[in-house]
Design a protein around this motif. Structure first.
Motif, short mmCIF file in Angstrom:
data_model
loop_
_atom_site.label_atom_id
_atom_site.label_comp_id
_atom_site.label_asym_id
_atom_site.label_seq_id
_atom_site.Cartn_x
_atom_site.Cartn_y
_atom_site.Cartn_z
N MET A 1 -39.24 15.02 -26.29
CA MET A 1 -39.22 13.65 -25.72
C MET A 1 -39.70 12.66 -26.79
SD MET A 1 -40.61 11.95 -22.31
CE MET A 1 -42.02 12.90 -21.87
N SER A 2 -38.97 11.54 -26.97
CA SER A 2 -39.43 10.50 -27.89
C SER A 2 -40.09 9.38 -27.10
CB SER A 2 -38.26 9.94 -28.70
OG SER A 2 -37.37 9.29 -27.84
N LYS A 3 -41.09 8.75 -27.72
CA LYS A 3 -41.81 7.68 -27.03
C LYS A 3 -41.99 6.49 -27.98
CE LYS A 3 -46.12 7.38 -25.05
NZ LYS A 3 -47.30 8.01 -24.48
N VAL A 4 -41.66 5.31 -27.49
CA VAL A 4 -41.75 4.09 -28.31
C VAL A 4 -42.48 3.03 -27.52
CG1 VAL A 4 -40.44 2.30 -29.52
CG2 VAL A 4 -39.43 4.56 -29.22
N THR A 5 -43.40 2.29 -28.19
CA THR A 5 -43.99 1.11 -27.54
C THR A 5 -43.65 -0.10 -28.38
OG1 THR A 5 -45.81 2.50 -26.79
CG2 THR A 5 -46.13 0.12 -26.62
N VAL A 6 -43.14 -1.15 -27.72
CA VAL A 6 -42.84 -2.40 -28.44
C VAL A 6 -43.61 -3.55 -27.80
CG1 VAL A 6 -40.52 -1.66 -29.13
CG2 VAL A 6 -40.80 -2.97 -27.04
N ARG A 7 -43.88 -4.55 -28.64
CA ARG A 7 -44.54 -5.78 -28.19
C ARG A 7 -43.59 -6.94 -28.48
NH1 ARG A 7 -49.77 -9.01 -30.60
NH2 ARG A 7 -48.21 -9.61 -32.13
N VAL A 8 -43.34 -7.77 -27.48
CA VAL A 8 -42.36 -8.86 -27.63
C VAL A 8 -43.00 -10.18 -27.19
CG1 VAL A 8 -40.07 -9.70 -26.97
CG2 VAL A 8 -40.46 -7.26 -27.22
N PRO A 9 -42.82 -11.25 -27.99
CA PRO A 9 -43.43 -12.53 -27.61
C PRO A 9 -42.64 -13.26 -26.53
CG PRO A 9 -42.21 -12.79 -29.65
CD PRO A 9 -42.14 -11.33 -29.30
N GLY A 10 -43.36 -14.10 -25.78
CA GLY A 10 -42.71 -15.08 -24.94
C GLY A 10 -42.12 -16.17 -25.83
N THR A 11 -41.31 -17.02 -25.25
CA THR A 11 -40.62 -18.05 -26.04
C THR A 11 -40.53 -19.34 -25.25
OG1 THR A 11 -38.58 -17.04 -25.18
CG2 THR A 11 -39.19 -16.49 -27.44
N THR A 12 -40.43 -20.45 -25.99
CA THR A 12 -40.15 -21.72 -25.34
C THR A 12 -38.82 -22.22 -25.89
OG1 THR A 12 -40.99 -23.92 -24.79
CG2 THR A 12 -41.59 -23.09 -26.97
N ALA A 13 -37.88 -22.47 -25.00
CA ALA A 13 -36.52 -22.82 -25.42
C ALA A 13 -36.27 -24.32 -25.25
CB ALA A 13 -35.50 -22.02 -24.62
N ASN A 14 -35.26 -24.78 -25.91
CA ASN A 14 -34.79 -26.18 -25.90
C ASN A 14 -35.66 -27.08 -26.78
OD1 ASN A 14 -32.86 -25.38 -23.99
ND2 ASN A 14 -34.18 -25.96 -22.28
N LEU A 32 -43.60 -2.99 -23.78
CA LEU A 32 -42.72 -2.04 -23.08
C LEU A 32 -42.86 -0.68 -23.75
CD1 LEU A 32 -39.05 -2.43 -21.92
CD2 LEU A 32 -39.68 -0.51 -23.37
N GLU A 33 -43.11 0.34 -22.93
CA GLU A 33 -43.15 1.71 -23.44
C GLU A 33 -41.90 2.40 -22.93
OE1 GLU A 33 -47.13 3.57 -22.91
OE2 GLU A 33 -45.90 5.19 -22.08
N LEU A 34 -41.19 3.06 -23.82
CA LEU A 34 -39.96 3.76 -23.43
C LEU A 34 -40.09 5.23 -23.81
CD1 LEU A 34 -36.88 3.85 -22.63
CD2 LEU A 34 -36.40 3.35 -25.05
N ALA A 35 -39.88 6.11 -22.84
CA ALA A 35 -39.85 7.54 -23.14
C ALA A 35 -38.46 8.06 -22.76
CB ALA A 35 -40.93 8.27 -22.36
N LEU A 36 -37.81 8.71 -23.72
CA LEU A 36 -36.48 9.29 -23.47
C LEU A 36 -36.63 10.81 -23.49
CD1 LEU A 36 -34.05 7.25 -25.79
CD2 LEU A 36 -34.45 6.96 -23.33
N SER A 37 -36.07 11.49 -22.49
CA SER A 37 -36.10 12.95 -22.50
C SER A 37 -34.67 13.46 -22.35
CB SER A 37 -37.01 13.47 -21.39
OG SER A 37 -36.71 12.81 -20.19
#
Ligand code: HSE
Length: 304
Positions: A1-14, A32-37
């Motif tokens: 099983m692979s496991k990945v954690t990502v961090r993503v910023p909020g944004t202000t548009a326009n 977000l943590e993603l585990a694929l099996s």
């Protein structure tokens, strides 16, 4: 099983005049943590902001983004486990849906050998979201200028000028982007288009050169904010309150309802004045002092 954690910023548009084109990443994040099996079920856990509203089934946009990457590589029949830990407020104009989409794409890309470029991820994210101005800064960080072209989404990103901070007043009520787009006209007068083109150009120049005194003129808009004002009670009072405390300018953040002041001084006085003005119009609100994130989406853990 692979496991990945990502961090993503909020944004202000326009950012005022740059409707569907200009966006900035902000120092507020979802993980977000993603585990694929090799086999198994799809499960989604959600903590923090929106945990009781975000669907944990096929309607979940982070899951849709993960599946878009897996489908691209013809990978089927995987067990997918997603765990979302959110601090970006939901449906408030701070790019929570863009963050979820980008988190799903970046995590799935890392879990499958990082074979997709940021350009491909941007095209995928724009396809899911419908417009690029939140997803681009969520991927690249900084200030992003985006154009939708027949050959894909083109994005030029650059670092923010020193000292610029964002004071965001977030009301308790939510506003869906769909509703906030429904109030917009199908066509606009040429003079309003010229008003926005000139200010968008000035805004980009002011940000790129660090000539922040021009922000006062550059943040004005006639394409979306006047129509959205009726959806955000107290908007004008909140703008005036922030400007009185020394803000360079104020806009709706994305499709709203959060309002965002751009400043180099008096962060907390501006935030308090904005919250008080919202409360005078019967809306409870809280404020955050943010900076412009310069990194964008990041893989913070990868277990192959
Ligand atoms: N540009 C978009 C809008 C941002 O204003 O509708 C919200 O997702």
């Amino acid at each position: 099983m692979s496991k990945v954690t990502v961090r993503v910023p909020g944004t202000t548009a326009n950012c005022g005049p740059g409707f569907d084109a200009i966006g900035m990443a902000c120092t507020i994040y979802n993980n977000l943590e993603l585990a694929l099996s090799p086999e198994g079920q799809t499960t989604i856990e959600i903590y923090g902001e929106g945990n009781s509203q975000i669907p944990n089934d096929d309607r979940n946009i982070a899951l849709q983004a993960v599946k878009m990457v897996l489908d691209y590589h013809h990978i089927q029949d995987r067990g997918i486990h997603i765990c979302l830990t959110n601090t970006i407020p939901l449906a408030r104009g701070l790019g929570s849906s863009a963050a979820a989409i980008v988190a799903g794409l970046v995590a799935a890309n890392a879990a499958t050998g990082n074979r997709l470029s940021k350009q491909i991820l941007l095209d995928m994210a724009t396809t899911i979201e419908g417009h690029p101005d939140n997803v681009a800064p969520a991927i690249y960080g900084g200030i992003c200028l985006s154009v939708m072209h027949s050959t894909g989404t083109k994005c030029l990103s650059f670092l923010p000028p020193k000292g610029l901070r964002l004071v965001v007043a977030v009301p308790e009520f939510t506003l869906s982007t769909k509703v906030s787009r429904q109030v917009l006209p199908k066509t606009v007068p040429l003079k309003d288009a010229v008003f926005n083109v000139s200010r968008s150009a000035l805004l980009v120049g002011a940000l790129a050169k660090g000539e922040l005194s021009y922000m006062k003129y550059a943040l004005e808009d006639k394409l979306h904010q006047p129509y959205r004002q009726k959806l955000i009670p107290g908007m004008e009072a909140v703008f005036e309150a922030a400007e009185r405390e020394g803000a360079l300018g104020v806009t709706i953040s994305g499709a709203g309802p959060s309002l965002i002041a751009y400043t180099t001084v008096n962060d907390h006085a501006i935030g308090q004045a904005m919250v008080a003005a919202f409360e005078n119009h019967s809306s409870k609100a809280a404020y955050h002092v943010l900076e412009i994130d310069t990194v964008g989406a990041e893989v913070i853990e990868l277990i192959p």
